[in-house]
Design a protein around this motif. Sequence first.
Motif, PDB file in Angstrom:
ATOM      1  N   GLN A 156      41.503  23.112 -23.233  1.00  0.00           N
ATOM      2  CA  GLN A 156      40.882  21.902 -23.780  1.00  0.00           C
ATOM      3  C   GLN A 156      41.933  20.901 -24.249  1.00  0.00           C
ATOM      4  O   GLN A 156      41.783  19.688 -24.057  1.00  0.00           O
ATOM      5  CB  GLN A 156      39.936  22.284 -24.913  1.00  0.00           C
ATOM      6  CG  GLN A 156      38.683  23.009 -24.433  1.00  0.00           C
ATOM      7  CD  GLN A 156      37.958  23.748 -25.533  1.00  0.00           C
ATOM      8  OE1 GLN A 156      38.402  23.787 -26.685  1.00  0.00           O
ATOM      9  NE2 GLN A 156      36.830  24.354 -25.196  1.00  0.00           N
TER      10      GLN A 156
ATOM     11  N   VAL B 196      42.515  16.970 -22.795  1.00  0.00           N
ATOM     12  CA  VAL B 196      42.641  15.750 -23.598  1.00  0.00           C
ATOM     13  C   VAL B 196      43.984  15.077 -23.312  1.00  0.00           C
ATOM     14  O   VAL B 196      44.069  13.847 -23.213  1.00  0.00           O
ATOM     15  CB  VAL B 196      42.501  16.068 -25.104  1.00  0.00           C
ATOM     16  CG1 VAL B 196      42.702  14.798 -25.930  1.00  0.00           C
ATOM     17  CG2 VAL B 196      41.136  16.665 -25.394  1.00  0.00           C
TER      18      VAL B 196
ATOM     19  N   LEU C 166      49.318  17.466 -28.747  1.00  0.00           N
ATOM     20  CA  LEU C 166      48.472  18.095 -27.738  1.00  0.00           C
ATOM     21  C   LEU C 166      49.236  19.062 -26.845  1.00  0.00           C
ATOM     22  O   LEU C 166      48.645  19.975 -26.267  1.00  0.00           O
ATOM     23  CB  LEU C 166      47.807  17.018 -26.872  1.00  0.00           C
ATOM     24  CG  LEU C 166      46.721  16.199 -27.559  1.00  0.00           C
ATOM     25  CD1 LEU C 166      46.307  15.029 -26.672  1.00  0.00           C
ATOM     26  CD2 LEU C 166      45.516  17.066 -27.890  1.00  0.00           C
TER      27      LEU C 166
END
Length: 233
Positions: A92, A96, A163
Amino acid sequence: MALTDEAMDKIKAMIVAGELAPGSRLPREDVLAGQLGLSRSSLREAVRALTAMRILVARQGDGTYVSSLEPHLLLETLSFAADVSQGRTALQLLQVRRFLESQATGLAAAVLQPQDLKELRDILDRCRSAATVDEFVAHDIAFHLRIVEAVANPVLSMLLQVLSTRTQRVRIVRGSRTRDALDSAHRDHEEILRALQARDALLAASAATVHITAVEQWLATSLSDAPLPPVDC
């Protein structure tokens, strides 16, 4: 709700309401505890937690202050979540990253200067000659960060660092077939740089998308296998 959580919420509410502005000093512990209807021990725990979150900052011998509250400063505390991410959570985060970094790479195509492109070329040359996975990842991070920095949005730069942290990238490369992963990454990097040199925003965004998607696809097929091995960093 735990007393510490309640105390944190009350302090954050004061900041949101403007009663405690960025850079302002917190009232004395006894005064603030009385003002918020809290015990001093609960307040102390809340202040420690908010300091760890970079919302507050302690100055030795001078008291506790509200931090600058700049978004990129607050985002730093989220990097641990990426460091320890596994399985679907890691996937995930990569998704992103793909959404954001592909667009940022496209935007960078219009603003990168000749010197910037030369720096990117130098980074890729060092990346190609990297002797270890850790060295490769360091140059890989520098390459992508240098591109995003051209957009001149520190919040975006910090978010993309969060991230996909160094620890996460090393773990993924080591968990895959390392030589194949490195060869594929080198090819993708060259495609991204060629698109940037051509100032083709659409092609640059597409090349970045392909690059990150390849990692996503590998990770997605690995979800049913054993967790990625830990890494010493």
